[in-house]
Design an enzyme around this catalytic site. Sequence first.
Site, short mmCIF file in Angstrom:
data_model
loop_
_atom_site.label_atom_id
_atom_site.label_comp_id
_atom_site.label_asym_id
_atom_site.label_seq_id
_atom_site.Cartn_x
_atom_site.Cartn_y
_atom_site.Cartn_z
N SER A 139 0.86 -1.19 0.00
CA SER A 139 0.00 0.00 0.00
C SER A 139 0.90 1.24 0.00
O SER A 139 2.04 1.18 0.48
CB SER A 139 -0.84 -0.01 1.28
OG SER A 139 -1.49 1.24 1.45
N TYR A 152 -2.36 -1.36 10.48
CA TYR A 152 -2.42 -1.66 9.04
C TYR A 152 -1.22 -1.04 8.33
O TYR A 152 -0.54 -1.70 7.54
CB TYR A 152 -3.73 -1.12 8.47
CG TYR A 152 -3.90 -1.29 6.97
CD1 TYR A 152 -4.45 -2.45 6.43
CD2 TYR A 152 -3.51 -0.28 6.08
CE1 TYR A 152 -4.61 -2.60 5.05
CE2 TYR A 152 -3.66 -0.43 4.71
CZ TYR A 152 -4.21 -1.59 4.21
OH TYR A 152 -4.35 -1.73 2.84
N1 LIG Z 1 -8.54 -0.51 -1.64
C1 LIG Z 1 -7.51 0.25 -1.30
O1 LIG Z 1 -7.64 1.47 -1.15
C2 LIG Z 1 -6.18 -0.37 -1.10
C3 LIG Z 1 -5.07 0.48 -1.03
C4 LIG Z 1 -3.82 -0.08 -0.79
C5 LIG Z 1 -3.69 -1.44 -0.64
N2 LIG Z 1 -4.78 -2.25 -0.71
C6 LIG Z 1 -4.59 -3.69 -0.52
O2 LIG Z 1 -5.12 -4.39 -1.62
C7 LIG Z 1 -5.50 -5.71 -1.22
C8 LIG Z 1 -6.91 -6.00 -1.74
O3 LIG Z 1 -7.80 -5.09 -1.13
P1 LIG Z 1 -9.17 -4.63 -1.82
O4 LIG Z 1 -9.17 -3.16 -1.83
O5 LIG Z 1 -9.38 -5.38 -3.07
O6 LIG Z 1 -10.21 -5.05 -0.68
P2 LIG Z 1 -11.36 -6.15 -0.62
O7 LIG Z 1 -12.29 -6.00 -1.77
O8 LIG Z 1 -11.89 -6.10 0.76
O9 LIG Z 1 -10.56 -7.51 -0.86
C9 LIG Z 1 -9.86 -8.15 0.15
C10 LIG Z 1 -9.97 -9.63 -0.11
O10 LIG Z 1 -9.17 -10.33 0.85
C11 LIG Z 1 -9.86 -11.51 1.21
N3 LIG Z 1 -9.45 -11.92 2.56
C12 LIG Z 1 -9.50 -11.18 3.69
N4 LIG Z 1 -9.11 -11.93 4.73
C13 LIG Z 1 -8.80 -13.16 4.23
C14 LIG Z 1 -8.36 -14.37 4.81
N5 LIG Z 1 -8.17 -14.48 6.14
N6 LIG Z 1 -8.12 -15.43 4.02
C15 LIG Z 1 -8.32 -15.34 2.68
N7 LIG Z 1 -8.76 -14.23 2.07
C16 LIG Z 1 -9.01 -13.16 2.85
C17 LIG Z 1 -11.33 -11.14 1.18
O11 LIG Z 1 -12.13 -12.28 0.91
P3 LIG Z 1 -12.97 -13.06 2.06
O12 LIG Z 1 -13.45 -12.03 3.03
O13 LIG Z 1 -14.03 -13.75 1.30
O14 LIG Z 1 -12.00 -14.04 2.65
C18 LIG Z 1 -11.39 -10.16 0.01
O15 LIG Z 1 -11.74 -10.79 -1.19
C19 LIG Z 1 -5.37 -5.75 0.30
O16 LIG Z 1 -4.14 -6.35 0.65
C20 LIG Z 1 -5.33 -4.26 0.67
O17 LIG Z 1 -4.64 -4.05 1.88
C21 LIG Z 1 -6.01 -1.76 -0.96
#
Ligand SMILES: NC(=O)c1ccc[n+]([C@@H]2O[C@H](COP(=O)([O-])OP(=O)(O)OC[C@H]3O[C@@H](n4cnc5c(N)ncnc54)[C@H](OP(=O)(O)O)[C@@H]3O)[C@@H](O)[C@H]2O)c1
Length: 252
Positions: A139, A152
């Site tokens: 991130s 985080y």
């Molecule tokens: N969105 C942003 O602004 C942003 C910015 C910087 C970095 N990121 C990073 O990008 C990545 C994806 O985030 P996103 O924005 O796409 O959010 P998201 O839509 O909430 O996706 C996160 C995914 O992780 C899965 N997950 C969570 N806990 C898990 C576990 N214990 N085992 C297996 N799967 C798990 C969830 O699926 P289930 O709940 O079904 O398990 C979900 O599909 C994350 O690492 C986040 O920190 C996001």
Amino acid sequence: MKNSGNTIILTGGGSGIGRLLAQRLHDAGNTVIIASRNIAALANTAEGYGNIHALELDQTDPASIEAFTKRIADNFPQANVLINNAGIMRMEGSLASKRDLADAEESVTNNLLGPIRLTNALIDQLVAQSDAALINVTSGLAFVPLVLAPTYSAIKAAIHNYTVSLRAVLKDQVEVIEVAPPALRTTLTPGQENNERFMPPEVFVDQVIDLLQRDPTPAEVLVEEVDFMRRAEKEDRFEETVAAINPFLAKS
Ligand SMILES: NC(=O)c1ccc[n+]([C@@H]2O[C@H](COP(=O)([O-])OP(=O)(O)OC[C@H]3O[C@@H](n4cnc5c(N)ncnc54)[C@H](OP(=O)(O)O)[C@@H]3O)[C@@H](O)[C@H]2O)c1
């Protein structure tokens, strides 16, 4: 990283970045195994995509990681790419008084121990492949913290640092890439998907795919929207950038 013909394990493929990445990588000619806890969400991602396969995984649970690794070894022994994308984000409130650490501890187990354990479980398989790659999603907050999400932010900094070690140790064996997203309109935190100041995930993922397909692939996949955070320290404007992304600090 090879552009097509990979067998890619992608955690968190049921929503957000993971869902879009899985579908774009599939369309580029790769087999993609998506893995998370919600199998219905994974099935939804895979619907209509012949080479996306859904497998259950809870990366907080060592037994689930072990069962998942066995299914990969049995059914996808050719898997040559791991993308550690799954994670949660919890706003934690103020650090200035004693608080319940449940969210902080859950974040460590999920976002830090999860990728460390899963990478460890799959590393022998990756090293055995030619054209292996490991991609860790961090991130912009790895470089400049959001003080309301201190655990985080700290974990993302730790995964950035861990990725540097992996890259050095796996040189010439596994290509190690970091993807550091800016703030995106996903459901990572409540209400975030409607925040118009954040980047649309479709636009972000298109740019990520373009950068991953460059030869050579950059070690750090960074879009313009996150560059100001990545370069803040180097350009001697770190304190100013902390203040910019935490504007409420000025009022307190
Ligand atoms: N969105 C942003 O602004 C942003 C910015 C910087 C970095 N990121 C990073 O990008 C990545 C994806 O985030 P996103 O924005 O796409 O959010 P998201 O839509 O909430 O996706 C996160 C995914 O992780 C899965 N997950 C969570 N806990 C898990 C576990 N214990 N085992 C297996 N799967 C798990 C969830 O699926 P289930 O709940 O079904 O398990 C979900 O599909 C994350 O690492 C986040 O920190 C996001």
